[in-house]
Design an enzyme around this catalytic site. Structure first.
Site, PDB file in Angstrom:
ATOM      1  N   CYS A 115      18.751  74.788  -5.791  1.00  0.00           N
ATOM      2  CA  CYS A 115      18.279  75.750  -6.797  1.00  0.00           C
ATOM      3  C   CYS A 115      18.507  75.136  -8.179  1.00  0.00           C
ATOM      4  O   CYS A 115      17.683  75.271  -9.088  1.00  0.00           O
ATOM      5  CB  CYS A 115      19.033  77.061  -6.696  1.00  0.00           C
ATOM      6  SG  CYS A 115      19.166  77.731  -5.040  1.00  0.00           S
ATOM      7  N   ARG A 167      11.096  86.366  -3.266  1.00  0.00           N
ATOM      8  CA  ARG A 167      11.212  85.296  -4.259  1.00  0.00           C
ATOM      9  C   ARG A 167      12.064  84.150  -3.727  1.00  0.00           C
ATOM     10  O   ARG A 167      11.756  82.984  -3.912  1.00  0.00           O
ATOM     11  CB  ARG A 167      11.829  85.857  -5.550  1.00  0.00           C
ATOM     12  CG  ARG A 167      11.742  84.897  -6.717  1.00  0.00           C
ATOM     13  CD  ARG A 167      10.325  84.659  -7.081  1.00  0.00           C
ATOM     14  NE  ARG A 167      10.158  83.442  -7.873  1.00  0.00           N
ATOM     15  CZ  ARG A 167      10.024  82.221  -7.382  1.00  0.00           C
ATOM     16  NH1 ARG A 167      10.082  82.016  -6.068  1.00  0.00           N
ATOM     17  NH2 ARG A 167       9.874  81.174  -8.168  1.00  0.00           N
ATOM     18  N   CYS A 178      11.052  80.220  -2.967  1.00  0.00           N
ATOM     19  CA  CYS A 178      11.785  79.057  -3.479  1.00  0.00           C
ATOM     20  C   CYS A 178      12.070  78.080  -2.340  1.00  0.00           C
ATOM     21  O   CYS A 178      11.851  76.872  -2.484  1.00  0.00           O
ATOM     22  CB  CYS A 178      13.118  79.486  -4.098  1.00  0.00           C
ATOM     23  SG  CYS A 178      12.975  80.103  -5.773  1.00  0.00           S
TER      24      CYS A 178
END
Lengths: 257, 205
Positions: A166, A214, A218
């Site tokens: 991330c 979401r 990702c």
């Protein structure tokens, strides 16, 4: 045009687009999904013919929705785990309405152009009922602290054929992928500005995206497989993000590109 | 599920408490196990995607700011993984390179079975030509990259190595290891080198 002139012009264009999105809060199509979610919350279903409104405790008491989203994710003793809004709603539907989640778990999120599914609509309603409040996700119980710490470890974990974590995209200020600005999510200052906007209506896919969706998106981009709905990984990442966004404003459903 | 019980038992046995200084409260084995159970629809051959090699373990724990000693070890380890073209030519066709730079296709779960070659998705992170305004800023601008370096052969080699395995030059680089992770072929990398370093490329006009 020099590189920096081009950058400045691009940033001005993006800023104008963002202002236009916020101009009239009532023109957010996500509010229609919130309304649908409100109806579903009160709808009687299952063999016992009960509604979530009559049975589901989101953390502030059975049926109490006001302010509940602001305190999620949190530990629930009856489930013996930390749950975010979507995980909790699914748990309640399974437990009290006998909902068979097999088909849902295979395909929990809408494709482009399809509306958000029922659980997402309910989550949008629940989130909307905390709008204007501050993010106050729970971090007292040992399992809540553990979820946050695991989420942080996951946030910085590089993996997959592209070596992405991330943090690859979300641990610096002022960066973009193509023309999409990237929030510095591990920094409270920026997390507070954006995390409270989820679930959000995505203009480019014409539907509401929830936080679970979401995160799946990702991981898709990170070249990993479909992130399981309500997985420990998804809840831990949420717990970490909401912890970083603490005291930020909840403004859901948001409206995004 | 038997699998969960066995792994959970393993976690409470001797191997737990193996945390690095950075994540003092988190057992890395716990994170590994969580990831193994987070992708129930993944085919068996995807299982390895959540594994980390030594470089990724070190870079993750160091949040991409390795110590001097760690950096040296990474450079040595990753440099050894670089493979060069058989014919010794490092530059291909910049026009093909531009197409590879524009494409983000490949290796996502929706990209199977593959319908086209993997892209490098360079524009996601880099400015490259003045014509392409939809570029990202995660990486530095590559506008006029070759021109600025007077198209030096040493820089042609450096660009090839950077794309193949960026950690050989910049330990814990955010850039994917396109060559050594088998994302792009050697021919594709040569085409990208041409895009960046060829005097004919729009990058250098």
């Amino acid at each position: 045009m020099s590189a920096s002139d081009q950058d400045a012009a691009t940033e001005r264009g993006l800023e104008q687009y963002r202002r236009m999105l916020k101009a009239d809060p009532w023109d957010n199509p996500g509010l229609l999904d919130s309304d649908r979610g409100e109806v579903l919350w009160s709808a009687k279903k299952g063999a016992k013919n009960v509604s979530l409104a009559e049975t589901c405790d989101l953390g502030k008491g059975v049926g109490k929705v006001d302010g509940a989203f602001a305190e999620l994710p949190r530990y629930f003793e009856d489930a013996d785990r930390v749950q975010d809004a979507e995980t909790r709603i699914l748990w309640c539907m399974e437990r009290f309405q006998g909902f068979d989640s097999t088909a849902f778990r295979k395909s929990p999120h809408p494709s482009g152009g399809q509306p958000v599914k029922d659980i997402g609509a309910i989550a949008t309603f629940v989130a909307n009922k905390s709008s204007g409040m501050k993010v106050a996700s729970k971090a007292d119980h040992p399992k809540e602290k553990e979820a946050i710490a695991l989420g942080e470890a996951l946030f910085f974990r590089r993996q997959g054929p592209f070596d992405f974590s991330c943090a690859t995209c979300h641990a610096e200020s002022g960066k973009r992928i193509r023309l999409q600005p990237l929030p510095f999510l591990s920094d409270p200052k920026e997390a507070k500005q954006v995390v409270g906007e989820w679930p959000a209506y995505r203009v480019s896919s014409t539907h509401v995206m929830t936080m679970q969706h979401r995160l799946l998106d990702c991981y898709w981009q990170m070249r990993l497989h479909r992130l399981d709905f309500a997985s420990d990984v998804s809840v831990a990442l949420s717990a970490f993000l909401y912890d970083r966004a603490r005291d930020g404003e909840i403004a859901a459903p948001g409206l995004k590109r | 599920m038997k699998k969960i019980v066995i792994l959970a038992a393993a976690c409470t046995a001797l191997i737990c408490g193996n945390a690095s200084a950075q994540d003092a409260k988190v057992d890395p084995l716990h994170v590994d196990v969580m990831l193994k159970f987070a992708f129930s629809q993944a085919p068996k051959d995807w299982g390895g995607r959540t594994d980390q090699d030594e470089t990724m373990k070190v870079c993750s724990a160091a949040r991409n700011q390795p110590s001097s000693a760690q950096a040296d070890a990474i450079v040595a380890r990753e440099k050894a993984k670089i493979k060069y073209p058989d014919d010794g030519k490092l530059m291909g066709d910049w026009k093909k390179g531009e197409a590879i730079a524009q494409s983000g296709y490949g290796m996502r779960f929706s990209d199977y079975p593959p319908r086209r070659p993997n892209g490098g998705n360079c524009y996601a992170c880099h400015q490259m030509t003045t014509a392409e305004v939809s570029y990202g800023t995660v990486g530095p601008s590559l506008l006029e990259y070759g021109k600025i370096r007077k198209f030096a052969q040493a820089d042609v080699k450096a660009v090839y190595e950077k794309i193949y395995n960026a950690h050989a030059a910049f330990p814990c680089s955010l850039m994917p290891r396109f060559g050594s992770n088998s994302v792009l072929s050697i021919d594709q990398i040569k085409d990208l080198v041409a895009l960046v370093m060829s005097p004919e490329s729009p990058v250098n006009k």
